[in-house]
Design an enzyme around this catalytic site. Structure first.
Site, short mmCIF file in Angstrom:
data_model
loop_
_atom_site.label_atom_id
_atom_site.label_comp_id
_atom_site.label_asym_id
_atom_site.label_seq_id
_atom_site.Cartn_x
_atom_site.Cartn_y
_atom_site.Cartn_z
N LYS A 51 0.84 -1.20 0.00
CA LYS A 51 0.00 0.00 0.00
C LYS A 51 0.87 1.25 0.00
CE LYS A 51 -3.81 -2.50 2.05
NZ LYS A 51 -4.53 -2.93 3.23
N GLN A 95 -5.01 -1.90 9.41
CA GLN A 95 -4.85 -3.23 8.80
C GLN A 95 -5.43 -4.30 9.73
OE1 GLN A 95 -3.43 -3.65 5.63
NE2 GLN A 95 -4.18 -5.74 5.84
N ASP A 118 -11.54 2.14 3.39
CA ASP A 118 -11.81 0.71 3.26
C ASP A 118 -13.31 0.45 3.11
OD1 ASP A 118 -9.53 -0.88 3.22
OD2 ASP A 118 -9.29 -0.87 5.39
#
Ligand code: NAP
Length: 282
Positions: A51, A95, A118
Site C-alpha cells: 500500500k 490493517q 476501506d
C-alpha cells in the site's frame, strides 16, 4: 480461456489516479493516507508495504503507524481520533486482523466515515446497501473494475459468491446485485455447494481454503474470480481455486498472485483520491 491480468488493469487504474493526483496537487491539495499496523503479522506487513509503494507511485503522501502488539484499545482509538482531525490525512485504514484483545469493530467505528477508505464503517456499509455511496470496499470494487475492463457483463448472469465476510463476500454479492446479477451466497453451512457453484456463470471464491474450488464445481465457460490468498502444502502462495485443473473450463479466470490482489490496492488509491476531493469540496 483468458487469464485476467489484474496487474495490468491495476496499473491502468493507478495511472489514472496519478494523473488526477497531479492536478489536485496543482490546486493545493495533496492526498494523504494513514495506515495503522498493530503487531507484526507477516502477511499484514507485506500488505502495508504494498500500500505504501502504491501511494508513492500515484503521488500520495503516506504515513505509516507501526504499533506494538501490546497497544491498548485506548491508545489505538486516540491515534484514530488524532488522524480524524488532521487536515493532511484524507484516508485512514487500520490493517486487519488486529491482535487478540483489541476490538476491531470499535476501531472501524471510530474512523470518520469521510476518511473510511476501506468502506468498513457501518454508515458506509449501509450506504452501499441502498446504492448511494462514496466509497466501495476495495476488494469487491476492484473485482467489478476488472470485470468491466474485460467487458464481462453481470446483467442477468447467475452469480455465486462463496464466502460471506463483511469485507469480501457480502459486499461482493451486493455489487453484483447492483449490476443486475442473480446472486447466491454460499458459506460453511450451505448444502449442495458443489451443485450451486456449478450453476454459476460468474463464480467468486472468497473462502480462505487453498484450492477449495475444484474442476467439478465449475460450469463450462464460467468466469472464475479467485479472492483467496492462501498457502499450499509447500507454503507457496495460492488461491481458493485449483487453478491448474479449473482454468481450461473457464472463459475467464483470475490467477493468484496477479489477479484480485493488485486490484484491491488500486481501488484503495481511488478511494483515497475521492476522499481528498470530497474533503476539499472538489
Ligand atoms: P473470512 O472472513 O475467513 O471468510 C471466509 C468465508 O468462507 C466465510 O463466510 C466462511 O463461511 C466461508 N467458508 C469457510 N469454509 C467454508 C467451506 N468449507 N464451505 C463454504 N464456505 C466456507 O475470509 P475473508 O476475509 O472473506 O477472505 C477470504 C479469502 O480472501 C482469504 O484467503 C483472504 O486472505 C483473501 N483476501 C484476499 C484479498 C485480496 O486483496 N486478494 C482481500 C481480502 C481477503 P462462514 O461465514 O459460514 O464461516
Amino acid at each position: 480461456m483468458v487469464i485476467i491480468d489484474g496487474k495490468k488493469v491495476s496499473a491502468e487504474v493507478k495511472q489514472q489516479v496519478a494523473e488526477e493526483t497531479k492536478k489536485l496537487i496543482a490546486q493545493g491539495v495533496a492526498p494523504g493516507l494513514a495506515v495503522i499496523l498493530v503487531g507484526d503479522d507477516p502477511a499484514s506487513r507485506v500488505y502495508v508495504n504494498n500500500k505504501k509503494k502504491a501511494c508513492e507511485l500515484v503521488g500520495f503522501k503516506s504515513v505509516e503507524y507501526k504499533l506494538p502488539a501490546e497497544t491498548t484499545q485506548e491508545e489505538l482509538l486516540s491515534l484514530v481520533q488524532e488522524l480524524n482531525n488532521r487536515k493532511d490525512i484524507n484516508g485512514i485504514l487500520c490493517q486487519l486482523p488486529l491482535p487478540k484483545g483489541l476490538d476491531e469493530n470499535a476501531v472501524i467505528e471510530a474512523i470518520s466515515p469521510l476518511k473510511d477508505v476501506d468502506a468498513f464503517h457501518k454508515q458506509n456499509v449501509g450506504r452501499i446497501m441502498i446504492g448511494d455511496y462514496d466509497f466501495l470496499p476495495c476488494t469487491p470494487a476492484g473485482i467489478m473494475e476488472m470485470l468491466k475492463a474485460y467487458h464481462i457483463s453481470v446483467d442477468g448472469k447467475n452469480c455465486v459468491v462463496i464466502g460471506r465476510s463483511n469485507i469480501v463476500g457480502k459486499p461482493m454479492a451486493m455489487l453484483l446485485l447492483h449490476q443486475n446479477g442473480t446472486v447466491t451466497i454460499c458459506h460453511s453451512h450451505t448444502k449442495n455447494l458443489k451443485e450451486i457453484a456449478k450453476e454459476a456463470d460468474i463464480l467468486v471464491a472468497a473462502v480462505g481454503i487453498p484450492k477449495f474450488v475444484t474442476a467439478d464445481m465449475v460450469k463450462d465457460g464460467a468466469v472464475v474470480i479467485d479472492v483467496g490468498m492462501d498457502r499450499d502444502e509447500e507454503g507457496k502462495l495460492c488461491g481458493d481455486v485449483d487453478f491448474d485443473n479449473v482454468k481450461d473450463k473457464c472463459s475467464f479466470i483470475t490467477p493468484v498472485p496477479g489477479g484480485v490482489g493488485p486490484m484491491t490496492i488500486a481501488t484503495l488509491m481511488k478511494n483515497t483520491l475521492k476522499a481528498a476531493k470530497l474533503q476539499n469540496n472538489l
